[in-house]
Design a protein around this motif. Structure first.
Motif, short mmCIF file in Angstrom:
data_model
loop_
_atom_site.label_atom_id
_atom_site.label_comp_id
_atom_site.label_asym_id
_atom_site.label_seq_id
_atom_site.Cartn_x
_atom_site.Cartn_y
_atom_site.Cartn_z
N SER A 1 -5.68 -0.22 -3.95
CA SER A 1 -6.37 0.71 -4.84
C SER A 1 -7.21 1.72 -4.07
CB SER A 1 -7.25 -0.05 -5.84
OG SER A 1 -8.21 -0.85 -5.17
N THR A 2 -7.89 1.26 -3.01
CA THR A 2 -8.69 2.20 -2.23
C THR A 2 -7.79 3.14 -1.43
OG1 THR A 2 -8.91 0.44 -0.56
CG2 THR A 2 -10.77 0.78 -2.06
N THR A 3 -6.66 2.61 -0.94
CA THR A 3 -5.71 3.46 -0.22
C THR A 3 -5.16 4.55 -1.13
OG1 THR A 3 -5.09 1.65 1.25
CG2 THR A 3 -3.55 3.48 1.08
N ALA A 4 -4.79 4.17 -2.36
CA ALA A 4 -4.27 5.15 -3.32
C ALA A 4 -5.31 6.20 -3.66
CB ALA A 4 -3.79 4.43 -4.58
N THR A 5 -6.54 5.77 -3.85
CA THR A 5 -7.62 6.72 -4.19
C THR A 5 -7.84 7.70 -3.05
OG1 THR A 5 -8.68 5.02 -5.54
CG2 THR A 5 -10.03 6.91 -4.89
N LEU A 6 -7.86 7.18 -1.83
CA LEU A 6 -8.05 8.04 -0.67
C LEU A 6 -6.91 9.04 -0.53
CD1 LEU A 6 -9.81 8.59 1.81
CD2 LEU A 6 -8.47 6.88 3.04
N ALA A 7 -5.69 8.58 -0.77
CA ALA A 7 -4.53 9.47 -0.66
C ALA A 7 -4.58 10.58 -1.71
CB ALA A 7 -3.24 8.66 -0.81
N LEU A 8 -4.98 10.23 -2.92
CA LEU A 8 -5.07 11.26 -3.96
C LEU A 8 -6.18 12.25 -3.64
CD1 LEU A 8 -3.82 12.22 -6.58
CD2 LEU A 8 -5.46 10.83 -7.84
N GLY A 9 -7.27 11.75 -3.07
CA GLY A 9 -8.33 12.65 -2.63
C GLY A 9 -7.85 13.61 -1.57
N ASP A 10 -7.03 13.12 -0.64
CA ASP A 10 -6.46 13.99 0.39
C ASP A 10 -5.53 15.03 -0.24
OD1 ASP A 10 -7.77 12.78 2.48
OD2 ASP A 10 -6.09 11.48 3.04
N ALA A 11 -4.74 14.61 -1.22
CA ALA A 11 -3.83 15.54 -1.90
C ALA A 11 -4.62 16.66 -2.57
CB ALA A 11 -2.98 14.79 -2.93
N ALA B 1 -4.18 3.98 -10.65
CA ALA B 1 -3.84 2.58 -10.90
C ALA B 1 -2.77 2.09 -9.93
CB ALA B 1 -3.36 2.42 -12.33
N VAL B 2 -2.88 0.84 -9.52
CA VAL B 2 -1.88 0.20 -8.68
C VAL B 2 -1.41 -1.07 -9.38
CG1 VAL B 2 -2.89 1.13 -6.56
CG2 VAL B 2 -3.60 -1.13 -7.36
N GLU B 3 -0.19 -1.49 -9.08
CA GLU B 3 0.35 -2.70 -9.71
C GLU B 3 -0.33 -3.95 -9.19
OE1 GLU B 3 4.56 -3.05 -9.60
OE2 GLU B 3 4.83 -1.59 -11.23
N ARG B 4 -0.68 -3.95 -7.91
CA ARG B 4 -1.35 -5.12 -7.34
C ARG B 4 -2.06 -4.70 -6.06
NH1 ARG B 4 3.41 -8.35 -4.08
NH2 ARG B 4 4.79 -6.55 -3.75
N GLU B 5 -3.07 -5.47 -5.71
CA GLU B 5 -3.76 -5.26 -4.45
C GLU B 5 -2.96 -5.92 -3.33
OE1 GLU B 5 -6.07 -3.26 -4.14
OE2 GLU B 5 -7.33 -3.20 -5.92
N GLU C 1 0.82 -1.21 0.00
CA GLU C 1 0.00 0.00 0.00
C GLU C 1 0.86 1.26 0.00
OE1 GLU C 1 -3.37 0.10 2.49
OE2 GLU C 1 -4.06 -1.89 1.89
N ALA C 2 1.99 1.22 0.72
CA ALA C 2 2.89 2.38 0.72
C ALA C 2 3.45 2.62 -0.68
CB ALA C 2 4.02 2.16 1.72
N GLU C 3 3.81 1.53 -1.36
CA GLU C 3 4.32 1.64 -2.73
C GLU C 3 3.26 2.20 -3.67
OE1 GLU C 3 6.16 -1.21 -6.28
OE2 GLU C 3 5.62 -2.06 -4.34
N ALA C 4 2.01 1.77 -3.49
CA ALA C 4 0.92 2.26 -4.33
C ALA C 4 0.75 3.77 -4.18
CB ALA C 4 -0.38 1.54 -3.98
N VAL C 5 0.84 4.25 -2.96
CA VAL C 5 0.71 5.69 -2.72
C VAL C 5 1.92 6.44 -3.29
CG1 VAL C 5 0.61 7.47 -0.93
CG2 VAL C 5 -0.77 5.40 -0.70
#
Length: 334
Positions: A167-177, A152-156, A27-31
């Motif tokens: 994917s949900t973690t990345a989406t949430l992080a981008l929303g925060d950004a 997009a993320v490479e893997r869940e 998840e850290a890598e996805a973000v």
């Protein structure tokens, strides 16, 4: 659901510790990978939202819906009016909540959510701008949106590659950004944040001023500089905050005499009854202005305890109050 235990028994602690660490790594890598995609599409989304006369409507189904709700809440609390609309409910009347002045952030990792695609033509016909957040740039939602933000993320992180996790973690992080960029662009301040959070400890820390909770009037220990030490001790005892404040006839602050000062006097003098408090007081004590936030008083006391109390003085150096750490605790500031 089967109650049969996984081949890895709970006693196999190392297995589960490694699994948990792996989830966090994925998840850290996805973000982290999102940083390479912060560019013109992000700026387009920012400009669209800043330019709208309406509100931001965030929508999504399933896990994306939960993420959408949190993004809407973050936007609303940081200066961007926003709310969540369930896409299925939108098809049954809630679409009327969206106007041509609004911006819709539509979240679907696949970009093929039937419920969102069903309302997309109506949103476009209505004139509302659409910002899509998907992991599939070639999807129908991404292609039809005014702006597409790639999450997009490479893997869940799910070992079965099924549950939306990275994917949900990345989406949430981008929303925060996006929310933080909007906050900065609007010049949103801590005082504005407090107005959106009047309840609970957070609101107390941000809204309460020193003047609201300081001790004043009869509760305030004060002593003239020519008063004998026994008189000062009586005043300290009566007011119960471990000090008395030394002032002149016009309430001009001259110093303080604390229980710590008393101990030091007793170490140096065998007879204290004839000593005057002005001769043994602590001069130039730290003070705080009544219009300052109580949170600043808390910071001052945490950095330099000073017996857990502060003198409150106005701009002319006149005594107006006193504040203790216990007062801050009682008001929920700390």
């Amino acid at each position: 659901m089967s109650n049969v235990l996984h081949p890895h028994a709970l006693s196999d602690s190392q297995h589960f510790i490694e699994l948990a660490k792996n989830v966090l790594d994925i998840e850290a890598e996805a973000v982290a990978r999102l940083k390479t995609r912060i560019g013109e599409p992000f700026m387009q989304a920012l400009r669209i939202i800043l330019g709208t006369k309406g509100r931001v409507v965030v929508t999504g189904m399933g896990k994306s819906g939960h993420v959408a709700g949190k993004i809407a809440a973050t936007l609303a609390s940081t200066g961007t009016p926003a709310f969540f609309v369930h896409p299925a409910e939108a098809s049954h009347g809630d679409l009327g909540m969206i106007t041509d002045q609004d911006v819709v952030i539509a979240i679907s990792y696949s970009g093929t959510s039937n419920e969102i695609l069903a309302i997309l033509p109506m949103l476009k016909r209505r004139g509302a701008k659409v910002i899509a957040m998907t992991g599939k740039p070639a999807s129908a939602l991404a292609m039809e949106a005014d702006v597409h933000l790639d999450v997009a993320v490479e893997r869940e992180a799910c070992p079965l590659e099924l549950a939306p996790t990275a994917s949900t973690t990345a989406t949430l992080a981008l929303g925060d950004a996006l929310a933080m960029a909007l906050l900065d662009a609007r010049g949103f301040r801590s005082e504005d944040f407090a107005l959106h959070h009047p309840g609970g400890a957070l609101g107390r820390r941000l809204l309460v001023h020193v003047a609201d909770i300081m001790r004043k009037g009869e509760r305030l220990p004060r002593t003239a500089p020519d008063a004998l030490l026994p008189q000062a001790i009586v005043e300290m005892t009566a007011k119960g905050i471990g000090m008395t404040i030394v002032v002149d006839a016009n309430d001009k602050l001259l110093g303080i005499f604390t229980d710590g000062d008393l101990r030091r006097v007793l170490e140096k003098h065998d007879h204290i009854k004839t000593l005057r408090v002005g001769d043994v007081m602590t001069k130039n004590p730290r003070t705080i202005a009544p219009e300052k936030l109580a949170a600043e008083a808390a910071r001052m006391l945490e950095e330099n305890p000073m017996g857990g109390r502060l003198v409150v003085a106005d701009r002319e150096g006149r005594l107006v109050g006193a504040l203790t750490f216990h007062d801050l605790l009682a008001e929920g500031v700390v």
